[in-house]
Write an enzyme that holds these catalytic residues in place. Structure first.
Site, short mmCIF file in Angstrom:
data_model
loop_
_atom_site.label_atom_id
_atom_site.label_comp_id
_atom_site.label_asym_id
_atom_site.label_seq_id
_atom_site.Cartn_x
_atom_site.Cartn_y
_atom_site.Cartn_z
N SER A 47 0.78 -1.10 0.05
CA SER A 47 -0.01 0.03 0.01
C SER A 47 0.99 1.31 0.05
CB SER A 47 -0.98 -0.06 1.28
OG SER A 47 -0.14 0.37 2.42
N ASP A 79 -0.76 -1.39 -4.12
CA ASP A 79 -2.28 -1.51 -3.57
C ASP A 79 -3.00 -0.44 -3.37
OD1 ASP A 79 -4.30 -3.33 -2.89
OD2 ASP A 79 -3.74 -3.34 -0.87
N HIS A 80 -4.18 0.36 -3.86
CA HIS A 80 -4.73 1.53 -3.62
C HIS A 80 -4.11 2.72 -3.74
CE1 HIS A 80 -8.38 -0.87 -2.29
NE2 HIS A 80 -7.29 -1.51 -1.53
N GLU A 131 -10.55 0.35 -9.61
CA GLU A 131 -11.69 -0.14 -8.96
C GLU A 131 -12.89 0.73 -9.27
OE1 GLU A 131 -10.83 -0.97 -4.75
OE2 GLU A 131 -12.95 0.03 -4.00
N ALA A 208 -10.62 -9.38 1.62
CA ALA A 208 -11.13 -10.90 1.26
C ALA A 208 -10.53 -11.85 2.82
CB ALA A 208 -10.48 -11.62 -0.07
N ASN A 250 -7.27 -10.18 -2.42
CA ASN A 250 -6.60 -9.53 -1.66
C ASN A 250 -6.38 -10.01 -0.09
OD1 ASN A 250 -5.93 -8.31 -3.97
ND2 ASN A 250 -6.15 -6.21 -3.20
#
Ligand code: G3H
Ligand code: 13P
Ligand code: ZN
Length: 309
Positions: A47, A79-80, A131, A208, A250
């Site tokens: 992240s 990530d993100h 996303e 998840a 994830n």
């Protein structure tokens, strides 16, 4: 081995690649040890805040060194990412893939920002995940209290207009340890509609973690106070990995929980110990066990004969 080829293969042969978050050498080693042990490629997710915590130069060298140390193929993924700059930074740092998460923006602005990242990343041969829809809870520094499921028609439009390589969808999961108050409800019906419209397109499931009950129980019995912990049932993860087009799953919170449990347990049993190597070794072991379990029993990636590996 290219991540986009693995996604194609995952759709054809119905498995999902685990994407496990790391933020230090212990978590990085645990994930890679598991992948190496099972001879199964894996995604290591970082992240924006983890990149800062690690430090750019240190992370860049850690990735380089891991590529020499491990024989198993692995993909380092942002990530993100919230803007083009962080995606550029990640690519400079040696990442193999980036996510631009503009899901908190209005649809058209999400398209615009995502497309700018695709234009940049594709020139460098780097695939892009984006996303659509909103996950409940905390997405890095973004908080959203309302879940907003992905609209299947918008998904088609979004993929066409952005040129992304994979799409993270919102079907009821969320980040963190408190995913559901009552029964876990995952909208497999929405997933099915999306895959019907976006034929053979790689989909990604965030939020998840399964939040293992036994781990939470142990933490709480050793002085922790984690309330209302609930994750995504593993049978649901198995179903989306093996019967749907979810190619990447994830997991972050489960690794954090494994670490917290291991450290609490070790220190509780060894009250005079002050050597962090002793309890961090236990943390690595618990994280590695968790990653191996997910790969073998839930995502069904083990025993897949990978492209050239
Ligand atoms: O999706 C969010 C991840 O769990 C990353 O969280 O920014 O606290 O590392 P973090
Ligand atoms: P969890 O909080 O369920 O582990 O979600 C992780 C995630 O989606 C990272 O992007
Ligand atoms: Zn996420």
């Amino acid at each position: 081995m290219k991540l986009t080829d693995v996604y194609k293969d995952a759709i054809k042969r119905k498995y999902a690649l685990g994407a496990f978050n790391f933020y230090n050498l212990e978590s990085m080693k645990a994930i890679l040890n598991a992948a190496e042990e099972l001879k199964t490629p894996v995604i290591l997710a970082v992240s924006e805040s983890a990149l800062k915590y690690f430090g750019f130069e240190f992370l860049k060298n850690a990735i380089k060194s891991a590529r020499k140390t491990y024989t198993v193929p692995f993909f380092v993924h942002l990530d993100h990412g919230k803007d083009l700059d962080i995606c550029k930074t990640a690519i400079k740092c040696g990442f193999d893939s980036v996510m631009i998460d503009a899901s908190s923006l209005p649809f058209d602005e999400n398209i615009k920002l995502t497309k700018s990242v695709v234009d940049f990343a594709h020139k460098k041969g780097i695939p892009v995940e984006a996303e659509l829809g909103k996950l409940k809870g905390v997405e890095d520094d973004v908080n959203s209290t309302e879940a907003l499921f992905t609209d299947p028609d918008e998904a088609v439009d979004f993929v066409k207009k952005t040129g992304i390589d994979s799409l993270a969808i919102a079907i009821g999961t969320s980040h963190g340890v408190n995913k559901f108050l009552g029964e876990a409800k995952i909208r497999i019906d929405i997933l099915s509609k999306i895959e019907k419209k976006l034929k053979d397109f790689p989909l990604v499931l965030h939020g998840a973690s399964s939040i293992p009950f036994e781990h939470i129980k142990k933490i709480n019995s050793l002085g922790g106070n984690i309330k209302n912990a609930k994750g995504v049932p593993e049978d649901v993860l198995l179903e989306v990995s093996t019967k749907h087009n979810i190619c990447k799953i994830n997991v972050d919170s489960d690794l954090r929980i494994a670490t917290t449990m291991a450290v609490r347990e070790y220190l509780n049993n060894n009250t005079s110990e002050v050597d962090p190597r002793k309890y961090l070794k236990e943390a690595i072991k618990e994280m590695q066990n968790l990653v191996e379990h997910k790969i073998k029993d839930v995502f069904k990636t083990k025993n897949i004969k990978f492209l050239n590996y």
